[in-house]
Design a protein around this motif. Structure first.
Motif, PDB file in Angstrom:
ATOM      1  N   SER A  24       2.878 -13.850   3.606  1.00 50.95           N
ATOM      2  CA  SER A  24       2.686 -14.018   2.162  1.00 50.95           C
ATOM      3  C   SER A  24       2.772 -12.686   1.422  1.00 50.95           C
ATOM      4  CB  SER A  24       1.333 -14.678   1.889  1.00 50.95           C
ATOM      5  OG  SER A  24       0.257 -13.818   2.239  1.00 50.95           O
ATOM      6  N   LEU A  25       2.477 -11.579   2.108  1.00 56.42           N
ATOM      7  CA  LEU A  25       2.536 -10.262   1.469  1.00 56.42           C
ATOM      8  C   LEU A  25       3.922  -9.627   1.543  1.00 56.42           C
ATOM      9  CD1 LEU A  25      -0.837  -8.650   2.682  1.00 56.42           C
ATOM     10  CD2 LEU A  25      -0.308  -9.518   0.400  1.00 56.42           C
ATOM     11  N   THR A  26       4.831 -10.195   2.343  1.00 57.90           N
ATOM     12  CA  THR A  26       6.140  -9.551   2.550  1.00 57.90           C
ATOM     13  C   THR A  26       7.298 -10.541   2.503  1.00 57.90           C
ATOM     14  OG1 THR A  26       5.868  -9.773   4.959  1.00 57.90           O
ATOM     15  CG2 THR A  26       5.147  -7.702   3.961  1.00 57.90           C
ATOM     16  N   ASP A  27       7.117 -11.704   1.878  1.00 55.69           N
ATOM     17  CA  ASP A  27       8.166 -12.725   1.936  1.00 55.69           C
ATOM     18  C   ASP A  27       9.429 -12.329   1.178  1.00 55.69           C
ATOM     19  OD1 ASP A  27       6.736 -12.872  -0.410  1.00 55.69           O
ATOM     20  OD2 ASP A  27       6.983 -15.021  -0.662  1.00 55.69           O
ATOM     21  N   HIS A  28       9.354 -11.351   0.275  1.00 55.41           N
ATOM     22  CA  HIS A  28      10.549 -10.876  -0.439  1.00 55.41           C
ATOM     23  C   HIS A  28      11.085  -9.565   0.140  1.00 55.41           C
ATOM     24  CE1 HIS A  28      10.534 -13.796  -3.743  1.00 55.41           C
ATOM     25  NE2 HIS A  28       9.215 -13.688  -3.755  1.00 55.41           N
ATOM     26  N   GLN A  46       6.270  -5.399  -3.159  1.00 60.24           N
ATOM     27  CA  GLN A  46       5.495  -5.702  -1.955  1.00 60.24           C
ATOM     28  C   GLN A  46       5.476  -4.514  -0.999  1.00 60.24           C
ATOM     29  OE1 GLN A  46       7.456  -9.332  -0.621  1.00 60.24           O
ATOM     30  NE2 GLN A  46       5.819 -10.586  -1.488  1.00 60.24           N
ATOM     31  N   HIS A  94      -1.095 -13.534  -4.098  1.00 58.65           N
ATOM     32  CA  HIS A  94      -1.478 -13.120  -2.748  1.00 58.65           C
ATOM     33  C   HIS A  94      -1.992 -11.680  -2.719  1.00 58.65           C
ATOM     34  CE1 HIS A  94      -0.031 -16.781  -0.884  1.00 58.65           C
ATOM     35  NE2 HIS A  94       1.116 -16.658  -1.519  1.00 58.65           N
ATOM     36  N   GLN A  95      -1.412 -10.814  -3.525  1.00 55.83           N
ATOM     37  CA  GLN A  95      -1.830  -9.412  -3.495  1.00 55.83           C
ATOM     38  C   GLN A  95      -3.231  -9.221  -4.055  1.00 55.83           C
ATOM     39  OE1 GLN A  95       1.289  -7.304  -5.572  1.00 55.83           O
ATOM     40  NE2 GLN A  95       2.550  -7.104  -3.730  1.00 55.83           N
ATOM     41  N   LEU A 124      10.887  -7.559  -6.460  1.00 57.23           N
ATOM     42  CA  LEU A 124       9.608  -8.062  -5.957  1.00 57.23           C
ATOM     43  C   LEU A 124       9.369  -7.561  -4.534  1.00 57.23           C
ATOM     44  CD1 LEU A 124       9.750 -11.762  -7.230  1.00 57.23           C
ATOM     45  CD2 LEU A 124       8.696  -9.778  -8.330  1.00 57.23           C
ATOM     46  N   TRP A 147       3.472   0.724  -7.640  1.00 58.18           N
ATOM     47  CA  TRP A 147       3.175  -0.700  -7.840  1.00 58.18           C
ATOM     48  C   TRP A 147       2.695  -0.948  -9.269  1.00 58.18           C
ATOM     49  CZ3 TRP A 147      -1.455  -3.257  -8.954  1.00 58.18           C
ATOM     50  CH2 TRP A 147      -1.453  -4.643  -8.769  1.00 58.18           C
ATOM     51  N   VAL A 157       3.700 -13.509  -5.951  1.00 57.64           N
ATOM     52  CA  VAL A 157       3.414 -12.218  -5.313  1.00 57.64           C
ATOM     53  C   VAL A 157       2.036 -11.715  -5.726  1.00 57.64           C
ATOM     54  CG1 VAL A 157       4.074  -9.780  -5.297  1.00 57.64           C
ATOM     55  CG2 VAL A 157       5.818 -11.540  -4.979  1.00 57.64           C
TER      56      VAL A 157
END
Length: 528
Positions: A281-285, A400, A448-449, A396, A418, A445
């Motif tokens: 979820s933190l790195t899906d992009h 991340q 989750h962050q 995005l 960021w 994004v």
């Protein structure tokens, strides 16, 4: 019928597949059909499929190992009969009978033993991999505090397809982690196994020996992309206090490790699968290509920058021309001037996208400058065209990347970048109307962050202003404006309600006192 090594392996693989199905629904008919196909093909290869006229012509199967395998397969057919009923039993009847007859035809029936009743069959044991992990947890291995009971199918899949990091010589007490989990390395540690293929972040801190104080050094990290069943080998460099992955380029050395991987297995900690969902979820992009383009050329992301003087004073006369430090400073400015000018060592810089300080185009009128200062869409388009013209959603991914560098790598520069990216995105009103997918992704994004950071983290210590609430207030205001896609508007409203409930942030506070004042400049006056 005597079974060769090839046949034994084939039968054992299929037998293990059937057992590993456990309680989930399986296509037993297909599995048993595969048994028959594999055995029959192997028999053909051995030229043992000719018909026998008398029982004495049959191979008595003198091998005890072969007999045990055949008895196990035969017993499994009976167990499957007992565990299924109704239509499923009718569907299984034919393949079960075919399997049974195949074994009886190719081996004397007395070797199969007495046919067992259904009451003798017990529930299948849990996967041996899970039991092994429990034993490791009791022994206090590296990952003992992080392991959880894993589904046997997942454990088997990771065991067969997962990658392995072999890290040799890492000093005891070193803080080492992968993705969102870290441990202190013990004396038995040799690496991490059962790592899901894909992008991962390995991070570690060197530590002094207890006799030298046991102090922990700054964190170092790197992004790795691991392939299925890949073995990545690294040795600890005591002089540099870093991992040296050059051994992974030596195919002979990697082959040697692969051949002895069973001996290393007790010393390898399993990947903390319970954090996999969070990591994704933190790195899906964030793709492999994007991570490689953003991380330093040195391949290491360091918590503290490696800096060197801008001017190398190699000669005595060069140093003589510099301000002397043997007298007291008369002012703060004088003290700052005496400090050497430093710069980051080449190749160690994070390669983030450049965000222009001027948010308006060259030659802009005062009115255009005011407009571009309130709506940062021009600056956002400039960043996208310069860095992510083909894949705008990679912005995005960069966001991340910066967040992971800060959260896991302790890199403050990542946090600053960021913040700048977030402000750029949240204050681009026109872009919000044109780039629906980008902003839908931004909400996901951020969702989750923000779950990984305490709510008061963003409060400025001096002014007591929350950077995030003021930035998101602009975002929610623009998202509710005219011309914004309905799906994006609804998603933004839900996200606003979520943040208000979870963090008690007020996004409806009046900020008129902070509103910019538009000033018309006289004729002939230009703005730099």
């Amino acid at each position: 019928m005597c079974l060769t090594g090839s046949l034994l392996r084939s039968v054992l693989v299929l037998l293990f597949v059937a057992v590993s199905c456990g309680k989930r629904r399986c296509n037993y008919k297909e599995i048993l059909g595969s048994y028959r196909e594999v055995i029959f093909v192997e028999l053909q290869n051995l030229n043992l499929t000719s018909s026998f006229n008398t029982s004495k012509d049959r191979d008595p199967c003198p091998s005890g190992k072969a007999r045990r395998i055949l008895v196990s397969i035969y017993g499994m057919t009976q167990q499957m009969r007992c565990q299924r009923s109704g239509k499923q039993q009718a569907d299984l009847e034919k393949p079960l009978e075919s399997m049974e007859q195949l074994i009886i035809h190719n081996c004397s029936p007395n070797y199969l033993g007495r046919r067992a009743s259904c009451s003798t069959f017990q529930k299948p044991r849990r996967c041996a991999l899970v039991n092994k992990r429990r034993r490791q947890r009791r022994r206090g291995d590296m990952a003992s505090g992080s392991t959880v009971d894993m589904d046997p199918d997942v454990a088997l899949r990771l065991f067969e397809e997962g990658a392995t990091l072999v890290l040799l010589g890492v000093p005891q007490g070193t803080e080492l982690g992968i993705d969102c989990k870290s441990w202190q390395v013990g004396p038995r540690f040799r690496g991490v196994k059962m790592i899901p293929p894909g992008l991962h972040f390995l991070h570690y801190c060197s530590v002094n020996s207890p006799s030298c104080g046991g102090e922990t050094g700054p964190k170092t990290g790197l992004f790795l992309t691991l392939k299925p069943r890949e073995i990545l080998l690294a040795n600890w460099d005591a002089k540099e206090e870093d991992l040296d992955f050059s051994a992974s380029r030596n195919e002979e050395e990697v082959s040697r490790i692969r051949a002895t991987i069973r001996e290393l297995d007790p010393y390898l900690g399993p990947y903390p699968y319970e954090v996999m969902r969070k990591w994704v979820s933190l790195t899906d992009h964030l793709s492999e290509e994007l991570a490689n383009n953003l991380q330093p050329l040195s391949g290491r992301i360091c918590a503290f920058s490696d800096v060197i003087p801008e001017i190398q004073f190699t000669h005595t006369k060069d140093r003589a021309e510099q301000p002397r430090n043997d007298t007291a400073c008369q002012s703060m400015r004088e003290g700052l001037d005496r400090l050497p000018k430093m710069k980051q060592r080449e190749g160690t810089e994070l390669r983030f996208s450049f965000i222009p300080e001027k948010t308006y185009p060259p030659g802009a009128t005062p009115a255009e400058i005011t407009k571009c200062s309130l709506d940062l869409s021009y600056a956002l388009d400039t960043v996208l065209e310069s860095n992510h013209v083909l894949q705008p959603l990679n912005l995005l991914g960069e966001m991340q990347f910066a967040f992971v560098c800060f959260l896991l790598g302790n890199v403050y520069e990542g946090f600053e970048h960021w913040k700048r990216l977030l402000a750029l995105l949240c204050r681009s009103e026109e872009a919000m109307r044109k780039r629906k997918e980008l902003y839908l992704g931004l909400i996901a994004v951020l969702y989750h962050q923000l779950g990984e950071i305490p709510p008061d983290f963003f409060v400025d210590i001096v002014s007591q202003n929350n950077f995030l609430t003021s930035t998101l207030q602009d975002f929610f205001q623009f998202a509710s404006g005219p011309g914004v896609d309905g799906t994006l508007r609804k998603r933004a409203e839900k996200f606003k309600a979520h943040l208000t409930k979870k963090f008690c942030w007020d996004f409806d506070a009046d900020l008129d006192d902070c509103a910019p004042v538009v000033v018309e400049l006289p004729e002939g006056v230009t703005v730099d």
